[in-house]
Design a protein around this motif. Structure first.
Motif, short mmCIF file in Angstrom:
data_model
loop_
_atom_site.label_atom_id
_atom_site.label_comp_id
_atom_site.label_asym_id
_atom_site.label_seq_id
_atom_site.Cartn_x
_atom_site.Cartn_y
_atom_site.Cartn_z
N VAL A 1 0.85 -1.19 0.00
CA VAL A 1 0.00 0.00 0.00
C VAL A 1 0.89 1.23 0.00
O VAL A 1 1.73 1.40 0.89
CB VAL A 1 -0.94 0.04 1.22
CG1 VAL A 1 -1.74 1.33 1.22
CG2 VAL A 1 -1.88 -1.15 1.21
N ARG A 13 0.90 5.10 0.43
CA ARG A 13 0.05 6.18 0.94
C ARG A 13 0.72 7.50 0.60
O ARG A 13 1.91 7.68 0.83
CB ARG A 13 -0.09 6.02 2.46
CG ARG A 13 -0.80 7.15 3.16
CD ARG A 13 -2.30 6.93 3.21
NE ARG A 13 -2.92 7.99 3.98
CZ ARG A 13 -3.28 9.18 3.48
NH1 ARG A 13 -3.03 9.46 2.21
NH2 ARG A 13 -3.86 10.07 4.24
N ASP A 29 -3.04 4.61 -2.13
CA ASP A 29 -4.00 5.32 -1.28
C ASP A 29 -3.68 6.81 -1.38
O ASP A 29 -2.73 7.29 -0.80
CB ASP A 29 -3.87 4.82 0.16
CG ASP A 29 -4.86 5.50 1.08
OD1 ASP A 29 -5.51 6.48 0.65
OD2 ASP A 29 -4.97 5.07 2.24
N ILE A 37 -7.21 4.16 -4.21
CA ILE A 37 -8.18 4.63 -3.24
C ILE A 37 -8.02 6.15 -3.18
O ILE A 37 -6.93 6.64 -2.95
CB ILE A 37 -7.92 4.03 -1.85
CG1 ILE A 37 -7.89 2.52 -1.94
CG2 ILE A 37 -8.97 4.51 -0.85
CD1 ILE A 37 -7.27 1.86 -0.73
N SER A 53 -10.26 9.19 0.63
CA SER A 53 -10.30 8.36 1.83
C SER A 53 -11.04 7.05 1.65
O SER A 53 -10.68 6.05 2.19
CB SER A 53 -10.92 9.10 3.00
OG SER A 53 -10.34 10.35 3.12
#
Lengths: 260, 275
Positions: free
Chosen positions: B59, B61, B96, B125, B128
């Motif tokens: 992931v 971010r 994300d 994503i 949020s």
């Protein structure tokens, strides 16, 4: 031209949202046009405390991003036609709005309302700075607990650098009996730590929880002591001189007999 | 009058001791904050990128406020930190993007970097909670107007590029949570409730086998023939194409089981599913 008051505390759970809703209620009852603005984007609750959660269609972020006009997003309270809510978005986060957008929005609201009450999110980060940006006056909510006082002091420290604010303090969840026993700080002791102008002392009142359960506003219940004190606080904000009677009441005869 | 220590001659109380303790502490802390601000007058650099491992891949971010150039610089740095490129080879990466509103142009730049390290972008994503499946699409599709690409949000970019060749539907098997925004391009069949403060947006139809209390937007790309159906249709707001409908009281009890909303004569009309 209305007045923008930001209600903040640093720490969460000390009563910002409850105070915003009920000061709004009291000011509206006293004949002023009031809008309560929820800036806790992503964790909105002011709608719930005001009992207006079923009426939310548009929100603050929709207004800022021009999907809705201000008047489309405002929700008028059923029982108090001078009380309005501008709800927060639940599906976005604090980054959805910035200081400039908030100032522009509040400048528009000031034309239509006597009071713009801003419910700030907990913390001292972006969301807090956004809620503070348009403020003419700041009310700091604290309880007489060490964690709340320390966080409130941090907020005072930040506000001190911006001298355009008038800085007020509300002591929430005050327990007279504990104070009489020397087990809770007196308002004087609190003010020794936080140098602010005291505008309200709200006693601990179980009715506050039950009013919120039902979506009712405690300030509309004059049999509730907390409700009456919210009214006194509102009248002090309007410039009236009202003594703080709450701390002068002597212990009852029963209390003295049983040494409570 | 208590039985224990606190006689009137005893000047200190638990409250006054707490006040003294706090006062000393806060004076110290205030000095510390002031000192900190003197030596670092600028806000600390915000978090820009982080890569974490999860069961179904990595992931990535991205911080909401970091400038894009800083994001790219920090990402390259992080990828370089693991010396052997083979470490990432073949990995699936979920991006994300938080609430920054990443653009199509930025996604292109990001995946160009990732490709160099053998990493495939599996999903994105954004905002949020908004989930857009990206798998298997990127390779064939480039934005049709590259010069405008940076102006387009991801949502419109997806809309224009991933329209399926024929009608198809996507089943959403888990109920939506309050605050969640679910965006898609195809007809959605939601097996569960859409709660208050949840939002469903798609270019196709929306069929909810449950209660629809939140916001539903069908035909989001402008298709006015789209429909919205639900077993219990008590929405905060319905949108079809450019039309908006708000039911005056979303908690109203007396509604039909099975209702369907469509555009008729330029406005949204709700009818019982079975007439």
């Amino acid at each position: 031209m209305g007045r923008v008051i930001t209600i903040t505390s640093g720490k969460g759970g000390v009563g910002k949202t409850t105070s915003t809703a009920n000061l709004g209620t009291a000011l509206a009852t006293l004949g002023h046009r009031v809008v309560c603005v929820d800036t806790d984007i992503g964790l909105r609750n002011l709608d719930l405390i005001m009992g207006l959660e079923d009426h939310v269609v548009y929100n603050l972020v929709d207004v800022v991003e021009e999907r809705a006009s201000i008047s489309q997003a405002l929700i008028r309270h059923r029982a108090l036609p001078d009380l309005f809510l501008l709800p927060a978005s639940q599906s976005r986060d604090k980054s959805a709005i910035d200081e400039l957008q908030m100032m522009i929005l509040c400048n528009k609201l000031k034309n239509d309302f006597d009071f713009v009450l801003i419910d700030s999110p907990a913390g001292i980060e972006h969301g807090f700075r956004v809620s503070l940006a348009p403020a003419d006056q700041v009310i700091i909510i604290t309880t007489p607990e060490v964690a709340a006082l320390r966080d409130a002091d941090r907020v005072v420290g930040i506000l001190e650098k911006k001298d355009r604010f008038s800085r007020c303090l509300v002591i929430n969840r005050y327990r007279r009996k504990m104070v009489q026993q020397g087990r809770m700080m007196t308002p004087e002791e609190v003010l020794e730590i936080l140098s602010c102008q005291l505008v309200g002392i709200i006693p601990e009142d179980e009715e506050v929880i039950n009013a919120a359960y039902e979506g009712k506003l405690i300030a509309m219940n004059q049999r509730s002591e907390a409700g009456r004190e919210f009214f006194k606080t509102a009248r002090r904000l309007l410039g009236e001189e009202i003594p703080f009677s709450i701390r002068d009441e002597p212990p009852s005869l029963l209390d003295r007999l049983f040494g409570r | 009058m208590g039985l224990v220590a606190e006689t009137p001659s005893d000047k200190t109380t638990p409250a006054s001791r707490a006040k003294a303790r706090l006062k000393g502490l806060l004076e110290h802390e205030r000095a510390e904050v002031a000192e900190q601000e003197r030596s670092f007058p600028f806000p600390q650099e915000r978090f820009s990128v982080s890569i974490r491992g999860k069961s179904d891949g990595l992931v990535l971010r991205i911080g909401d406020e970091a400038p894009w150039a800083v994001v790219l610089r920090d990402l390259t740095q992080q990828l370089n930190q693991v010396n052997s490129h083979a470490f990432f080879q073949g990995a699936l990466l979920h991006l994300d993007a938080g609430g920054r509103g990443i653009t199509a142009q930025e996604i292109e730049e990001l995946s160009a970097i990732l490709t160099r390290y053998g990493v495939a972008l599996a999903s994105i994503i954004d905002n949020s909670s908004l989930v857009q499946t990206y798998l298997g699409v990127r390779a064939e599709i480039a934005p049709p107007h590259p010069e405008h690409a940076q102006l387009e949000s991801l949502a419109t970019w997806r809309t224009r590029n991933v329209t399926p060749p024929g009608p198809s539907a996507v089943f959403v098997r888990q109920p939506l949570r309050a605050g969640e925004v679910f965006r898609h391009t195809e007809t959605l069949v939601i097996l569960g409730n859409v709660p208050n403060a949840a939002e469903v947006v798609t270019n196709g139809d929306i069929l909810v086998f449950g209660r629809l209390r939140g916001v539903a937007h069908a035909g989001a790309s402008g298709n006015e023939n789209a429909i919205i159906g639900a077993l219990l249709l008590t929405p905060t707001q319905l949108r079809i194409g450019h039309h908006i409908f708000a039911r005056s009281n979303s908690s109203a009890a007396a509604v039909n089981i099975g209702e369907i909303a469509r555009v008729m004569d330029g406005r949204i009309v709700i009818e019982p599913w079975l007439k």
